[in-house]
Motif scaffolding. Structure first.
Motif, PDB file in Angstrom:
ATOM      1  N   SER A  24      28.435 -29.946  -2.676  1.00  0.00           N
ATOM      2  CA  SER A  24      27.712 -31.145  -3.067  1.00  0.00           C
ATOM      3  C   SER A  24      26.723 -30.817  -4.177  1.00  0.00           C
ATOM      4  N   ALA A  25      26.160 -31.852  -4.768  1.00  0.00           N
ATOM      5  CA  ALA A  25      25.214 -31.673  -5.858  1.00  0.00           C
ATOM      6  C   ALA A  25      24.408 -32.949  -6.050  1.00  0.00           C
ATOM      7  N   ASP A  26      23.290 -32.810  -6.735  1.00  0.00           N
ATOM      8  CA  ASP A  26      22.519 -33.965  -7.182  1.00  0.00           C
ATOM      9  C   ASP A  26      22.883 -34.245  -8.628  1.00  0.00           C
ATOM     10  N   GLU A  27      23.339 -35.457  -8.905  1.00  0.00           N
ATOM     11  CA  GLU A  27      23.675 -35.843 -10.281  1.00  0.00           C
ATOM     12  C   GLU A  27      22.692 -36.890 -10.775  1.00  0.00           C
ATOM     13  N   MET A  28      22.471 -36.858 -12.091  1.00  0.00           N
ATOM     14  CA  MET A  28      21.570 -37.840 -12.671  1.00  0.00           C
ATOM     15  C   MET A  28      22.162 -39.243 -12.556  1.00  0.00           C
ATOM     16  N   CYS A  29      21.284 -40.225 -12.386  1.00  0.00           N
ATOM     17  CA  CYS A  29      21.691 -41.636 -12.297  1.00  0.00           C
ATOM     18  C   CYS A  29      20.832 -42.434 -13.269  1.00  0.00           C
ATOM     19  N   PRO A  30      21.291 -42.679 -14.484  1.00  0.00           N
ATOM     20  CA  PRO A  30      20.459 -43.403 -15.449  1.00  0.00           C
ATOM     21  C   PRO A  30      20.051 -44.787 -14.943  1.00  0.00           C
ATOM     22  N   THR A  31      18.785 -45.095 -15.102  1.00  0.00           N
ATOM     23  CA  THR A  31      18.289 -46.435 -14.777  1.00  0.00           C
ATOM     24  C   THR A  31      17.554 -47.065 -15.952  1.00  0.00           C
ATOM     25  N   GLU A  32      17.460 -46.320 -17.045  1.00  0.00           N
ATOM     26  CA  GLU A  32      16.841 -46.861 -18.250  1.00  0.00           C
ATOM     27  C   GLU A  32      17.446 -46.164 -19.461  1.00  0.00           C
ATOM     28  N   ALA A  33      17.351 -46.821 -20.605  1.00  0.00           N
ATOM     29  CA  ALA A  33      18.010 -46.319 -21.814  1.00  0.00           C
ATOM     30  C   ALA A  33      17.471 -44.967 -22.236  1.00  0.00           C
ATOM     31  N   GLY A  34      16.218 -44.684 -21.912  1.00  0.00           N
ATOM     32  CA  GLY A  34      15.641 -43.398 -22.284  1.00  0.00           C
ATOM     33  C   GLY A  34      16.392 -42.223 -21.688  1.00  0.00           C
ATOM     34  N   ALA A  35      17.011 -42.407 -20.523  1.00  0.00           N
ATOM     35  CA  ALA A  35      17.766 -41.332 -19.894  1.00  0.00           C
ATOM     36  C   ALA A  35      18.985 -40.964 -20.720  1.00  0.00           C
ATOM     37  N   VAL A  36      19.598 -41.957 -21.349  1.00  0.00           N
ATOM     38  CA  VAL A  36      20.772 -41.711 -22.179  1.00  0.00           C
ATOM     39  C   VAL A  36      20.370 -40.904 -23.412  1.00  0.00           C
ATOM     40  N   VAL A  37      19.272 -41.292 -24.047  1.00  0.00           N
ATOM     41  CA  VAL A  37      18.808 -40.578 -25.230  1.00  0.00           C
ATOM     42  C   VAL A  37      18.329 -39.175 -24.849  1.00  0.00           C
ATOM     43  N   TRP A  38      17.703 -39.041 -23.693  1.00  0.00           N
ATOM     44  CA  TRP A  38      17.305 -37.709 -23.222  1.00  0.00           C
ATOM     45  C   TRP A  38      18.530 -36.814 -23.100  1.00  0.00           C
ATOM     46  N   ALA A  39      19.635 -37.333 -22.567  1.00  0.00           N
ATOM     47  CA  ALA A  39      20.860 -36.542 -22.434  1.00  0.00           C
ATOM     48  C   ALA A  39      21.426 -36.189 -23.809  1.00  0.00           C
ATOM     49  N   ALA A  40      21.309 -37.109 -24.769  1.00  0.00           N
ATOM     50  CA  ALA A  40      21.767 -36.826 -26.132  1.00  0.00           C
ATOM     51  C   ALA A  40      20.990 -35.671 -26.743  1.00  0.00           C
ATOM     52  N   GLN A  41      19.720 -35.550 -26.414  1.00  0.00           N
ATOM     53  CA  GLN A  41      18.909 -34.432 -26.888  1.00  0.00           C
ATOM     54  C   GLN A  41      19.539 -33.098 -26.518  1.00  0.00           C
ATOM     55  N   TYR A  42      20.235 -33.057 -25.377  1.00  0.00           N
ATOM     56  CA  TYR A  42      20.870 -31.826 -24.917  1.00  0.00           C
ATOM     57  C   TYR A  42      22.353 -31.757 -25.274  1.00  0.00           C
ATOM     58  N   GLY A  43      22.747 -32.534 -26.277  1.00  0.00           N
ATOM     59  CA  GLY A  43      24.110 -32.441 -26.796  1.00  0.00           C
ATOM     60  C   GLY A  43      25.147 -33.208 -26.006  1.00  0.00           C
ATOM     61  N   THR A  44      24.735 -34.174 -25.204  1.00  0.00           N
ATOM     62  CA  THR A  44      25.709 -34.980 -24.466  1.00  0.00           C
ATOM     63  C   THR A  44      26.355 -35.986 -25.404  1.00  0.00           C
ATOM     64  N   LEU A  45      27.678 -35.874 -25.544  1.00  0.00           N
ATOM     65  CA  LEU A  45      28.423 -36.860 -26.332  1.00  0.00           C
ATOM     66  C   LEU A  45      28.985 -37.947 -25.432  1.00  0.00           C
ATOM     67  N   THR A  46      29.642 -37.527 -24.337  1.00  0.00           N
ATOM     68  CA  THR A  46      30.341 -38.481 -23.480  1.00  0.00           C
ATOM     69  C   THR A  46      29.726 -38.485 -22.096  1.00  0.00           C
ATOM     70  N   PHE A  47      29.564 -39.693 -21.553  1.00  0.00           N
ATOM     71  CA  PHE A  47      29.027 -39.876 -20.208  1.00  0.00           C
ATOM     72  C   PHE A  47      30.174 -40.264 -19.277  1.00  0.00           C
ATOM     73  N   HIS A  48      30.242 -39.576 -18.139  1.00  0.00           N
ATOM     74  CA  HIS A  48      31.321 -39.799 -17.173  1.00  0.00           C
ATOM     75  C   HIS A  48      30.719 -40.277 -15.844  1.00  0.00           C
ATOM     76  N   PRO A  49      30.515 -41.581 -15.699  1.00  0.00           N
ATOM     77  CA  PRO A  49      29.918 -42.084 -14.463  1.00  0.00           C
ATOM     78  C   PRO A  49      30.932 -42.198 -13.331  1.00  0.00           C
ATOM     79  N   TRP A  50      30.486 -41.918 -12.122  1.00  0.00           N
ATOM     80  CA  TRP A  50      31.303 -42.182 -10.943  1.00  0.00           C
ATOM     81  C   TRP A  50      31.428 -43.699 -10.754  1.00  0.00           C
ATOM     82  N   PRO A  51      32.478 -44.147 -10.064  1.00  0.00           N
ATOM     83  CA  PRO A  51      32.649 -45.584  -9.839  1.00  0.00           C
ATOM     84  C   PRO A  51      31.868 -46.066  -8.621  1.00  0.00           C
ATOM     85  N   VAL A  52      30.699 -45.472  -8.388  1.00  0.00           N
ATOM     86  CA  VAL A  52      29.854 -45.827  -7.249  1.00  0.00           C
ATOM     87  C   VAL A  52      28.421 -45.973  -7.735  1.00  0.00           C
ATOM     88  N   ARG A  53      27.576 -46.559  -6.895  1.00  0.00           N
ATOM     89  CA  ARG A  53      26.141 -46.626  -7.155  1.00  0.00           C
ATOM     90  C   ARG A  53      25.426 -45.677  -6.199  1.00  0.00           C
TER      91      ARG A  53
END
Length: 348
Positions: free
Chosen positions: A93-122
Motif C-alpha cells: 500500500s501507499a499514500d498517493e497525492m489527491c489534488p484538491t486545488e490547481a496549485g497542486a497540479v503546478v507544484w507537480a509540474a515543478q518536479y517534472g510531472t508531464l502526465t497525471f494518472h488518476p485512479w477512478p476513485v475518490r
C-alpha cells in the motif's frame, strides 16, 4: 536556467525553480511553459483529478531524459495537498497525492510531472470506482479514424445497456478514451467485468474492426478495447494531461460532435489554452451524472451463462485472480501442448 519564480495559482503561491529549463526541445517549451499551461487549463484538469489518488509520470530533465512513475506521495509534498491510502494488487500500500486545488497540479509540474494518472476513485472510498473508463487503442495498421468508428458504436452500446453516457477525449496519441461516470457501488472486479461485457458486445457488432484479445499476437489490425485499464492500479492519463512526445500533445476532451473531425495532433501545450479560453472545460458536466452498471453486469452474466464467456487474463504483474483463465501466450500454450503430447506409433 534562470532564477526561480513564484507563481500565484488560485490563491496559492508555488515556487518554480529553473523556469527556463527546456522540457520539449523540438518545440522549445520550458518548465515555465508547462506550469503556465497547467495554470491556463486549471479548472479542467482539477475537475479530472479532484480528490483522486494520482500517480505522477515524471520527466525531471524533460521529455528526452529519464523518467519514472511516482506512486507514493513525495516527501517534499506540502501539507496542503491531501493524500489517500491505496492498496496495490500485490497487497502493498501507499499514500498517493489527491489534488484538491490547481496549485497542486503546478507544484507537480515543478518536479517534472508531464502526465497525471488518476485512479477512478475518490479518496473518500478508494475501493469503489466512480468511473468506467474505456480505452480504444489502435493496433498496428489502424489509426485514429478507426478508433472513432469504434467509439460511435460504443456510444450506442452504452446507451442500449442502461442509458449510459460517455465523455470522449483523445489519448494524446492515436487512440480515444471514453469515460462514463458511475455510482460508486461496485468493486474494481465488478467494474472490470462490466468493461469486458462492453468489449464483447462491441466485438460482436464489429468483428472485423474491434478486439478484446489480450495477447497481441491475436489482435490483428483492429482497435483493441483494453478492458484491463479498469483493473486496480491501472490508470488512464487524465484529461488535459501533457503526453511525453516531442511535439507536446495533450489528452483533449471532446464533444461527440467534434470526434469525427478532430485531429489529435492539433491539441498541444500551445493550442489547448486557446481552446480552453474559448470553450472552457467541455466535460465540466461529467460530475453531475452517475450511472448504474446493472444492465452491463447482467449482460456479463448472460455471456457467461449462455455462451460460457467468463473472465479474461489480467496483466502479468497481477497475482492469479479467482476465475481467471490460464495466463499464458496462446502460441506458447500450443508449443507446450505439442511437447506434452505423446508420440504415436512409428510408421510401418
Amino acid at each position: 536556467m534562470g532564477d526561480a519564480v513564484e507563481l500565484e495559482v488560485a490563491g496559492r503561491t508555488v515556487r518554480l525553480s529553473s523556469p527556463d529549463k527546456v522540457f520539449f526541445p523540438e518545440r522549445g517549451f520550458t518548465k515555465l511553459d508547462l506550469a503556465q499551461y497547467y495554470m491556463a487549463v486549471g479548472p479542467g484538469i482539477l475537475r479530472a483529478l479532484r480528490d483522486r489518488p494520482t500517480t505522477l509520470e515524471r520527466y525531471p530533465d524533460g521529455v528526452t531524459g529519464e523518467w519514472f512513475f511516482q506512486k507514493r506521495a513525495p516527501k517534499s509534498m506540502p501539507d496542503w495537498i491531501p493524500t489517500a491510502h491505496i492498496t496495490f494488487p500485490s497487497g502493498r500500500s501507499a499514500d498517493e497525492m489527491c489534488p484538491t486545488e490547481a496549485g497542486a497540479v503546478v507544484w507537480a509540474a515543478q518536479y517534472g510531472t508531464l502526465t497525471f494518472h488518476p485512479w477512478p476513485v475518490r479518496r473518500a472510498d478508494v475501493d469503489r470506482p466512480d468511473e468506467l473508463r474505456i480505452d480504444l487503442d489502435p493496433q498496428p495498421g489502424t489509426d485514429y479514424a478507426d478508433a472513432v468508428r469504434a467509439a460511435h458504436e460504443l456510444r450506442a452500446v452504452l446507451d442500449e445497456y442502461g442509458g449510459l453516457r460517455g465523455w470522449p477525449k483523445t489519448s494524446g496519441g492515436r487512440g480515444l478514451h471514453v469515460f462514463v461516470p458511475i455510482e460508486p457501488r461496485w468493486t474494481f472486479t465488478q467494474v472490470r467485468r462490466a468493461a469486458i461485457a462492453v468489449g464483447r458486445e462491441l466485438e460482436r457488432r464489429m468483428p472485423e474492426h474491434v478486439t478484446i484479445a489480450w495477447w497481441k499476437e491475436e489482435r490483428g489490425e483492429k482497435i483493441f478495447l483494453d478492458y484491463n485499464q479498469t483493473a486496480r492500479d491501472r490508470t488512464v492519463a487524465s484529461a488535459y494531461s501533457v503526453r511525453p512526445r516531442p511535439h507536446a500533445p495533450v489528452s483533449a476532451p471532446l464533444r461527440w460532435e467534434e470526434v469525427d473531425d478532430a485531429e489529435p495532433g492539433d491539441f498541444d501545450l500551445a493550442t489547448m489554452p486557446r481552446r480552453f479560453a474559448e470553450l472552457g472545460d467541455v466535460h465540466a458536466d461529467m460530475d453531475d451524472h452517475a450511472f448504474s452498471l446493472e444492465a452491463l453486469l447482467e449482460l456479463a452474466r448472460r455471456d457467461e451463462h449462455d455462451h460460457g464467456l467468463g473472465d479474461l487474463p489480467y496483466p502479468p504483474e497481477y497475482p492469479k485472480m479467482p476465475g481467471e483463465p490460464k495466463r499464458v501466450q496462446p502460441s506458447r500454450a500450443r508449443r507446450e501442448r505439442k511437447r506434452e503430447t505423446p508420440e504415436g506409433p512409428a510408421a510401418s
